[in-house]
Scaffold this motif. Structure first.
Motif, mmCIF file in Angstrom:
data_model
loop_
_atom_site.group_PDB
_atom_site.id
_atom_site.type_symbol
_atom_site.label_atom_id
_atom_site.label_comp_id
_atom_site.label_asym_id
_atom_site.label_seq_id
_atom_site.Cartn_x
_atom_site.Cartn_y
_atom_site.Cartn_z
ATOM 1 N N PRO A 71 -5.434 1.104 -5.203
ATOM 2 C CA PRO A 71 -4.642 0.422 -6.239
ATOM 3 C C PRO A 71 -3.232 0.994 -6.338
ATOM 4 C CG PRO A 71 -6.824 0.993 -7.070
ATOM 5 C CD PRO A 71 -6.659 1.712 -5.762
ATOM 6 N N HIS A 164 -9.258 -5.143 -7.065
ATOM 7 C CA HIS A 164 -9.225 -3.952 -7.923
ATOM 8 C C HIS A 164 -8.232 -4.085 -9.075
ATOM 9 C CE1 HIS A 164 -5.526 -2.818 -5.808
ATOM 10 N NE2 HIS A 164 -6.170 -2.737 -4.654
ATOM 11 N N THR A 165 -7.277 -5.029 -8.967
ATOM 12 C CA THR A 165 -6.273 -5.216 -10.016
ATOM 13 C C THR A 165 -6.027 -6.713 -10.212
ATOM 14 O OG1 THR A 165 -5.217 -3.170 -9.224
ATOM 15 C CG2 THR A 165 -3.988 -4.494 -10.825
ATOM 16 N N ASP A 167 -4.641 -8.463 -12.499
ATOM 17 C CA ASP A 167 -3.413 -8.872 -13.187
ATOM 18 C C ASP A 167 -2.372 -9.374 -12.181
ATOM 19 O OD1 ASP A 167 -1.191 -9.206 -14.747
ATOM 20 O OD2 ASP A 167 -1.163 -7.164 -15.548
ATOM 21 N N ALA A 170 0.857 -7.431 -11.899
ATOM 22 C CA ALA A 170 0.782 -6.177 -11.142
ATOM 23 C C ALA A 170 1.012 -6.438 -9.663
ATOM 24 C CB ALA A 170 -0.571 -5.516 -11.360
#
Length: 280
Positions: A71, A164-165, A167, A170
């Protein structure tokens, strides 16, 4: 030939949750080979190289900050930081010395690793990489400047990141940081290039994003060229540096040439003495 990692997972490295894979057992007689993927690429991009090398040596590969299964964080990106991450990974795995091969951005990171942590690097193989921004054709920077998160919609790059992220903001931030890294690049001086202690093999394609004259300059700065061999027509000693330029090979295309390049790289890593046919 290893097709599955003997160990893999995440390690706390310099504020990152860094993903890595190890193929084969550490502690074998030959130094392990650390493979560093290119920009936006993850461990899976090096599969053919891992398979080709793992029969003879232990192979380590990892995802850089924001890449693949590692990440992103709020930390600024730089070649120097990525090199420090690689060094910390080797130390976490209790590797005292490794051969290091990196593609494109990964090759630039490999150069920084050899500069910043020389005791960790045995042999060095920058593949389609530069040591200064002016080593790339101008169109490379222009292409990077035009990148946006939308360009990666539906690609493995976006998919891996969102696992893993989730958003979206992001991922947008990650792409913007990568653009800054690519446009700013790095600026290793000639003196620094000469100071690297690791024997070096420079590899590019003749249709690469890297200018061929830049690859030649890197080769010379790393000790390439042998006037004694020029005079006699034969190599009497293992060269300090090697240069490979593949015909009709692009920047992305060279990553598909593991079958051609791995035997040459392996001979370099193993200090195989060049042969000369008996003509006279």
């Amino acid at each position: 030939m290893a097709t599955k990692p003997s160990s893999n997972g995440h390690l706390p490295i310099n504020g990152l949750n860094l993903y890595h894979e190890v193929y084969g057992e550490l502690g074998r007689p030959k130094p392990p080979l650390l493979l560093i993927p290119g920009a936006f690429m993850a461990t899976d991009s090096m599969k053919s190289w891992v398979s080709a090398f793992a029969g003879e040596r232990t192979v380590i590969v990892f995802d850089q900050q924001g890449h693949g299964r590692t990440p992103d964080t709020s930390r600024k990106m730089s070649y120097e930081r990525f090199a420090d991450d690689a060094a910390a990974l080797l130390r976490a795995l209790e590797v005292e010395r490794a051969d290091v091969m990196g593609f494109s951005q990964g090759g630039g990171v490999a150069l920084q690793l050899a500069l910043r942590h020389p005791t960790l690097v045995n042999k060095l193989v920058p593949l389609s990489a530069t040591y200064r921004k002016d080593g790339w054709y101008p169109s490379v920077s222009e292409g990077i400047e035009g990148l946006s998160a939308a360009a990666f919609a539906g690609t493995p790059v976006e998919k891996a990141f969102r696992e893993h992220t989730p958003d979206a903001r992001a991922f947008d931030a990650y792409v913007e940081k990568m653009k800054v890294l690519g446009v700013d690049d790095q600026n290793i001086s000639d003196a620094q290039m000469r100071s690297i202690s690791a024997k070096t093999m420079v590899i590019v394609g003749d249709a690469d994003a890297v200018k061929p004259e830049h690859a030649l300059a890197m080769f010379k700065l790393r000790g390439g060229g042998d006037e004694e061999a020029a005079a006699s027509g034969t190599l009497r000693k293992v060269p300090a540096a090697r240069l490979v330029i593949l015909a009709a090979t692009s920047h992305i295309g060279i990553l598909g040439e593991s079958a051609v390049l791995v035997p040459m790289v392996s001979a370099f890593l193993d200090d195989v003495r060049p042969t000369t046919p008996d003509l006279f």
